[in-house]
Design a protein around this motif. Structure first.
Motif, mmCIF file in Angstrom:
data_model
loop_
_atom_site.group_PDB
_atom_site.id
_atom_site.type_symbol
_atom_site.label_atom_id
_atom_site.label_comp_id
_atom_site.label_asym_id
_atom_site.label_seq_id
_atom_site.Cartn_x
_atom_site.Cartn_y
_atom_site.Cartn_z
ATOM 1 N N HIS A 1 -11.877 0.690 16.016
ATOM 2 C CA HIS A 1 -12.168 -0.755 16.244
ATOM 3 C C HIS A 1 -11.323 -1.083 17.649
ATOM 4 O O HIS A 1 -11.873 -1.788 18.514
ATOM 5 C CB HIS A 1 -11.679 -1.733 15.465
ATOM 6 C CG HIS A 1 -12.636 -2.845 15.350
ATOM 7 N ND1 HIS A 1 -13.900 -2.905 15.084
ATOM 8 C CD2 HIS A 1 -12.373 -4.345 15.375
ATOM 9 C CE1 HIS A 1 -14.566 -4.204 15.087
ATOM 10 N NE2 HIS A 1 -13.440 -5.169 15.415
ATOM 11 N N ALA A 2 -10.328 -0.539 18.011
ATOM 12 C CA ALA A 2 -9.534 -0.846 19.058
ATOM 13 C C ALA A 2 -10.417 -0.286 20.359
ATOM 14 O O ALA A 2 -10.290 -1.072 21.336
ATOM 15 C CB ALA A 2 -8.114 -0.221 19.156
ATOM 16 N N SER A 3 -10.852 0.805 20.257
ATOM 17 C CA SER A 3 -11.661 1.403 21.469
ATOM 18 C C SER A 3 -13.011 0.508 21.757
ATOM 19 O O SER A 3 -13.199 0.340 22.751
ATOM 20 C CB SER A 3 -12.185 2.814 21.103
ATOM 21 O OG SER A 3 -12.809 2.691 19.861
ATOM 22 N N PHE A 4 -13.557 -0.045 20.569
ATOM 23 C CA PHE A 4 -14.710 -1.084 20.851
ATOM 24 C C PHE A 4 -14.156 -2.181 21.765
ATOM 25 O O PHE A 4 -14.848 -2.679 22.475
ATOM 26 C CB PHE A 4 -15.530 -1.458 19.734
ATOM 27 C CG PHE A 4 -15.911 -0.363 18.852
ATOM 28 C CD1 PHE A 4 -16.529 0.692 19.463
ATOM 29 C CD2 PHE A 4 -16.049 -0.470 17.321
ATOM 30 C CE1 PHE A 4 -17.112 1.822 18.626
ATOM 31 C CE2 PHE A 4 -16.931 0.326 16.700
ATOM 32 C CZ PHE A 4 -17.231 1.505 17.346
ATOM 33 N N LEU A 5 -12.987 -2.610 21.458
ATOM 34 C CA LEU A 5 -12.455 -3.852 22.024
ATOM 35 C C LEU A 5 -12.063 -3.299 23.422
ATOM 36 O O LEU A 5 -12.509 -4.185 24.484
ATOM 37 C CB LEU A 5 -11.207 -4.287 21.297
ATOM 38 C CG LEU A 5 -11.160 -4.825 20.080
ATOM 39 C CD1 LEU A 5 -10.017 -5.000 19.302
ATOM 40 C CD2 LEU A 5 -11.621 -6.466 20.260
ATOM 41 N N ALA A 6 -11.568 -2.127 23.651
ATOM 42 C CA ALA A 6 -11.253 -1.706 24.903
ATOM 43 C C ALA A 6 -12.489 -1.487 26.046
ATOM 44 O O ALA A 6 -12.624 -1.880 26.944
ATOM 45 C CB ALA A 6 -10.419 -0.499 24.792
ATOM 46 N N ILE A 7 -13.510 -1.060 25.266
ATOM 47 C CA ILE A 7 -14.857 -1.076 25.940
ATOM 48 C C ILE A 7 -15.444 -2.216 26.405
ATOM 49 O O ILE A 7 -15.604 -2.503 27.486
ATOM 50 C CB ILE A 7 -15.914 -0.254 25.018
ATOM 51 C CG1 ILE A 7 -15.658 1.184 24.622
ATOM 52 C CG2 ILE A 7 -17.497 -0.473 25.695
ATOM 53 C CD1 ILE A 7 -16.035 1.919 25.768
ATOM 54 N N GLY A 8 -15.305 -3.080 25.482
ATOM 55 C CA GLY A 8 -15.803 -4.635 26.040
ATOM 56 C C GLY A 8 -14.791 -5.294 27.224
ATOM 57 O O GLY A 8 -15.273 -5.631 28.066
ATOM 58 N N ALA A 9 -13.391 -4.893 26.881
ATOM 59 C CA ALA A 9 -12.571 -5.592 27.991
ATOM 60 C C ALA A 9 -12.681 -4.747 29.265
ATOM 61 O O ALA A 9 -12.766 -5.571 30.334
ATOM 62 C CB ALA A 9 -11.166 -5.361 27.524
ATOM 63 N N PHE A 10 -12.717 -3.594 29.175
ATOM 64 C CA PHE A 10 -12.958 -2.719 30.368
ATOM 65 C C PHE A 10 -14.380 -3.073 31.451
ATOM 66 O O PHE A 10 -14.319 -3.358 32.541
ATOM 67 C CB PHE A 10 -13.019 -1.325 30.291
ATOM 68 C CG PHE A 10 -11.383 -0.822 30.447
ATOM 69 C CD1 PHE A 10 -10.499 -1.088 29.459
ATOM 70 C CD2 PHE A 10 -11.152 -0.084 31.657
ATOM 71 C CE1 PHE A 10 -9.047 -0.760 29.660
ATOM 72 C CE2 PHE A 10 -9.654 0.151 31.938
ATOM 73 C CZ PHE A 10 -8.761 0.089 30.792
ATOM 74 N N VAL A 11 -15.504 -2.868 30.535
ATOM 75 C CA VAL A 11 -16.894 -3.359 31.172
ATOM 76 C C VAL A 11 -16.664 -4.663 31.809
ATOM 77 O O VAL A 11 -17.019 -4.906 32.803
ATOM 78 C CB VAL A 11 -17.860 -3.364 30.052
ATOM 79 C CG1 VAL A 11 -19.305 -3.793 30.605
ATOM 80 C CG2 VAL A 11 -18.191 -2.210 29.788
ATOM 81 N N THR A 12 -16.284 -5.856 31.015
ATOM 82 C CA THR A 12 -16.190 -7.033 31.412
ATOM 83 C C THR A 12 -15.420 -7.043 33.189
ATOM 84 O O THR A 12 -15.507 -7.349 33.976
ATOM 85 C CB THR A 12 -15.441 -8.096 30.639
ATOM 86 O OG1 THR A 12 -16.128 -7.836 29.298
ATOM 87 C CG2 THR A 12 -15.265 -9.595 31.018
ATOM 88 N N ALA A 13 -13.976 -6.313 32.813
ATOM 89 C CA ALA A 13 -13.104 -6.206 33.996
ATOM 90 C C ALA A 13 -13.730 -5.588 35.086
ATOM 91 O O ALA A 13 -13.368 -6.231 36.240
ATOM 92 C CB ALA A 13 -11.824 -5.755 33.332
ATOM 93 N N ILE A 14 -14.416 -4.635 34.842
ATOM 94 C CA ILE A 14 -14.854 -3.752 35.782
ATOM 95 C C ILE A 14 -16.094 -4.532 36.820
ATOM 96 O O ILE A 14 -15.950 -4.743 37.832
ATOM 97 C CB ILE A 14 -15.335 -2.307 35.585
ATOM 98 C CG1 ILE A 14 -14.273 -1.385 34.991
ATOM 99 C CG2 ILE A 14 -16.183 -1.889 36.754
ATOM 100 C CD1 ILE A 14 -14.696 -0.485 34.103
#
Lengths: 288, 359, 268
Positions: free
Chosen positions: B77-90
């Motif tokens: 689940h943490a990696s899903f959160l990370a994906i969301g955060a990174f895509v948004t940030a990028i």
């Protein structure tokens, strides 16, 4: 030659870790996610025991650590795992994750996250022409691994308790109808597992520094156990060696930074190609 | 919340209501009013904590759909959160995308990743699936770590994210965030409740309880397992993206395996397979560390030694997980259920049959 | 119907046993039964009559599965058994041959038999090969690969090695050809005569069980509806019709059968 020795030494540690995971899995179908933490905490205990005896008596330190680790294993079973009878194994796995968090915190509380090393005698026994060295720690590591596994195989194959252990692992209900105290068997499994984890941790700590981050070796152990098959001790040895070889060769030949990614890369590969492992039984996939 | 209610239900629609009992409607209305007026009274710190809680609620509801309803244990689940955060940030940082583009994009990428991570679920059950998602977690985090290291001069500081703006309105400051997150998390709660009481939710529960039996009554198991992964990952990516905006910076170091475990702990502590449980668990697990910190501040000085107290706080999380699993495996929602049941039946009670030895 | 034997106290005595599943479903309601020393007792009944549940209660298996003994007593050798752990009960001499998964399938025949062979018990192990010579030919084979009959033989052999004072046999005939059932029942009778081992045989195959037993109980809906010496039971009109088959006279309809069951439940 030097390469082979390095792989053997690393593989021995992995195999010991995997053995602990396999023993607990076989006995109770619980995947122990706290194994790396148990190993490193064990190594810290060994370090502290060494401080208490002022490094005077190695034997005393070893015995004390062995006793503490085995008792701790029994305590884990009695205090936690025994109470989870009748619940799905995934709940027990979550409990081991909780245990992992507590153990990691224990390193912070009791040892202030200090980086420490364990000083077993580190004499150079042989220098390779290429510049590498064979140290006494390497020999001890491989020796411990061989003795441990030989003892384990002999126990399972040739003793009554070993037979009862295998029986109880397959069918605990029937075992208890055949006069076997399954609680005792499971406590023994946990004691052995924590002991082997501690052994692996101490051997690991005598070659590199210990820190809370070292608990990641649990992942290598889990990978090794899965590669070999979660329910196979033979597999633990082979898996440990394979994971060690892959990790070491990646670090040497490709990129040291990449070697951190090797355990889970292997994990993914195994899960896709042969999820029950090399020696495991495919039926296990449906048991948990 | 299907308690053993004594009230008579005469139609399916009545049993299937979100809030079947009148007192529940009153309770929810009271909570809603309290939530709306609360910022007027609370201080900034409290509002900050509540904002964190809202983010956790979105994430935990996502995980609950997958693990609680569909029974697929995920350590990713943490990696899903990370994906969301990174895509948004990028998108926000590098391409200057506005929030209404960045967040949906993050959700879409999250859904795609969820689909891929969900593929092994077609082959594995239980602990093997957990291990596979664990490997997936490390793989995703490894990729993101490499990306972050090569991102630019600010490699260790992470990727900064500008404050989100909808037209002329910029969401900035605790109160604005509070209302935005309250709105979104309420929407997510409704979404989850609606999913769970309909065909999809029932199909998931059937798969959780026995996938072979589910297949035999005509539920396309593979499709629904993947759907659970996709829904879960989408919500996680949403939470991750919102979190990125909220924090203003994204670092891969925040998305550890521990985070995934804390999310699992939320739904366990709250009560698996219950939306209300996921909410309660998210509140509990988010506020627990702060509560413990407060408790430590109240202790005598000797106990406050830097690392020790940090370690003890960490340990408290583990202890909470273990205690709940051992003594209240059905979670906080079960405690609520018992209380509710007591009042629903009042003044009558029923006693369960006890084993002979215990009498 | 006279009590099983004139002896003062039986080996196993179950009094008014009541067992409840999941706090709601009562599987056994007030079953009383006795097994005297050196006696074979049969317990027959259809599916769901509570036979297996009774056996499990005796062998201590209930607590793990959210099943509870809510009333009654079980005593063996004048000592209470309820509340003891299964391995303790089997060490006291009450050994169960379960209905399913009665062997360690991944272990060999030899290892299964040697599961708890101590030096003292080697003699018994040798006796097992005398009773079941077929097992001797397969010592190194994996137990999971044996035929149904051989599995049953090995399971009984394993139990004998435990030095039982009372053998509980659950559904021996399950999945076996009638001729094999008969063979094994015969061997059980033999063992009973030679070793004086008491047995409680639980069976759906009433004919086979009543043939070897001396006393029988008939369970229905969690209650004992008949009991008596087997010879007497075999002559009983209702038992002939419902359990043994081939009763004289007209075949009664299903409705009569239901009524019979109800009658027995309330007044039996």
């Amino acid at each position: 030659m030097e390469l082979l020795v390095s792989i053997l030494v690393l593989g021995a540690t992995h195999a010991l870790l995997a053995a602990g995971i396999v023993i607990v899995y076989k006995a109770s179908r619980i995947v122990n996610f706290a194994h790396g933490e148990l190993a490193i905490v064990g190594a810290y205990v060994f370090y502290s025991a060494g401080l208490i005896t002022h490094g005077q008596s190695l034997l005393l330190t070893v015995l004390a650590t062995a006793a503490i680790s085995a008792l701790f294993g029994v305590a884990i079973y009695v205090a936690l795992m025994r109470r989870l009878v009748g619940q799905p194994t995934f709940v027990a796995a979550m409990v081991t994750i909780g245990l992992a968090i507590i153990l990691k915190a224990a390193i912070v509380v009791f040892w202030q996250s200090k980086s420490v090393g364990i000083n077993l005698t580190r004499q150079t026994l042989y220098s390779f022409p290429s510049g590498g060295r064979l140290t006494s720690v390497d020999v001890i590591t491989i020796g411990c691994c061989i003795v441990f596994f030989a003892a384990l195989f002999a126990f399972f194959r040739h003793t009554r308790l070993g037979r009862q252990f295998r029986g109880a692992a397959e069918n605990p209900l029937l075992a208890s109808q055949r006069q076997v105290n399954v609680n005792l068997i499971l406590a023994l499994a946990w004691a052995t597992a924590v002991f082997s984890a501690t052994l692996a941790g101490v051997l690991f700590g005598s070659r590199s520094m210990l820190s809370p981050q070292s608990t990641i070796i649990g992942l290598s152990g889990l990978t090794a156990a899965l590669v070999g098959g979660l329910d196979s001790l033979r597999g633990a040895v082979i898996g440990g060696m394979l994971v060690a070889a892959a990790t070491y060769l990646t670090a040497r030949l490709i990129d040291p930074a990449l070697s951190e990614a090797v355990p889970f890369a292997i994990l993914l590969t195994v899960m896709i190609w042969r999820p029950w492992g090399i020696y495991g039984t495919p039926e296990e996939l449906n048991r948990v | 919340m299907f308690s053993g209610t004594p009230y008579l239900r005469v139609s399916y629609a009545e049993t299937n209501r979100i809030l079947p009992e009148p007192y529940q409607r009153v309770l929810v209305a009271a909570i809603a009013v309290a939530a709306i007026v609360l910022p007027a009274f609370g201080n900034a710190y409290l509002i900050y904590l509540l904002n964190l809680t809202f983010l956790a609620i979105i994430g935990s509801i996502g995980l609950n759909l997958l693990t609680g309803y569909c029974g697929q244990v995920s350590l990713g689940h943490a990696s899903f959160l990370a994906i969301g955060a990174f895509v948004t940030a990028i998108l926000a940082n590098r391409y200057g995308a506005p929030v209404w583009q960045a967040l949906p994009a993050a959700c879409l990428v999250g859904a795609a990743v969820g689909f891929v991570v969900g593929l092994p679920a077609l082959r594995f059950r239980g602990i093997y699936l957990a291990i596979t998602t664990l490997a997936m977690h490390y793989a995703i985090i490894f990729i993101l770590t490499t990306y972050q290291a090569n991102f630019g001069s600010s490699a260790t500081a992470g990727i900064s994210v500008p404050a989100p703006a909808l037209g002329p309105y910029e969401i900035n400051g605790g109160r604005a965030w509070y209302y935005a997150l309250l709105l979104i998390s309420s929407g997510v709660v409704l979404f989850s409740l609606n999913l769970s009481r309909g065909y999809i939710g029932r199909a998931w529960v059937a798969i959780r309880d026995r996938d072979i039996a589910a297949a035999s009554v005509g539920i396309p198991v593979a499709r629904f397992k993947l759907l659970a992964f996709v829904c879960s990952a989408t919500l996680a990516a949403l939470a991750g993206g919102l979190g990125a905006y909220f924090m203003g910076v994204v670092t891969v170091e925040a998305y550890t395996l521990e985070l995934a475990i804390i999310y699992l702990a939320m739904i366990i502590v709250g009560g698996m397979g219950s939306t209300a449980g996921a909410v309660l668990g998210a509140i509990f697990m988010t506020l627990l560390p702060f509560g413990i910190e407060r408790a430590f501040e109240a202790l005598p000085h000797a106990w406050r030694l830097g690392t020790t107290s940090y370690g003890l706080q960490e340990a408290a999380t583990g202890v909470a997980i273990i205690l709940f699993l051992l003594f209240e495996p059905k979670g906080l929602i079960e405690i609520y259920r018992r209380i509710a049941e007591y009042f629903e039946r009042w003044p009558f009670r029923y006693r369960e049959l006890q084993p002979a030895e215990r009498r | 119907m006279s009590p099983p034997m004139a002896r003062s106290s039986p080996l196993l005595e179950v009094r008014q046993l009541e067992v409840v599943y999941n706090h709601v479903a009562t599987a056994v309601q007030g079953v009383s039964l006795e097994v005297a020393d050196r006696q074979i007792v049969a317990m027959i009944g259809t599916n769901g009559a509570g036979k297996t549940t009774t056996l499990r209660a005796i062998s201590g298996f209930l607590p793990a599965e959210d099943v509870a003994i809510t009333d009654g007593t079980i005593s063996f050798d004048k000592r209470p058994l309820a509340g003891r752990l299964p391995h303790d009960i089997s060490r006291r001499g009450v050994v169960l041959v379960p209905e399913r998964s009665k062997l360690f399938d991944t272990l060999t025949v030899q290892e299964n038999l040697h599961f708890n062979v101590t030096r003292r018990r080697r003699e018994i192990r040798d006796k097992v090969f005398d009773y079941f010579p077929r097992l001797g030919e397969r010592t190194s084979q994996t137990a999971g690969l044996l035929s149904g009959g051989e599995k049953q033989m090995l399971a009984i052999g394993m139990s004998l090695v435990c030095e039982p004072k009372l053998l509980l046999v659950d559904e021996l005939s399950l999945g076996l050809a009638p001729i094999v059932t008969e063979e094994i029942m015969g061997i059980l009778q033999n063992i009973n005569r030679q070793l004086g081992l008491a047995m409680l045989i639980v069976e759906q195959n009433a004919a086979a069980a009543l043939r070897v037993a001396s006393f029988g109980y008939v369970l229905e809906g969690g209650r004992v509806v008949f009991k008596g010496p087997c010879a007497q039971l075999m002559e009983h009109q209702d038992i002939k019709e419902f359990y043994l088959g081939g009763a004289e006279g007209k075949t009664r309809s299903y409705r009569d059968l239901r009524q019979y069951a109800r009658k027995r439940r309330w007044w039996g």
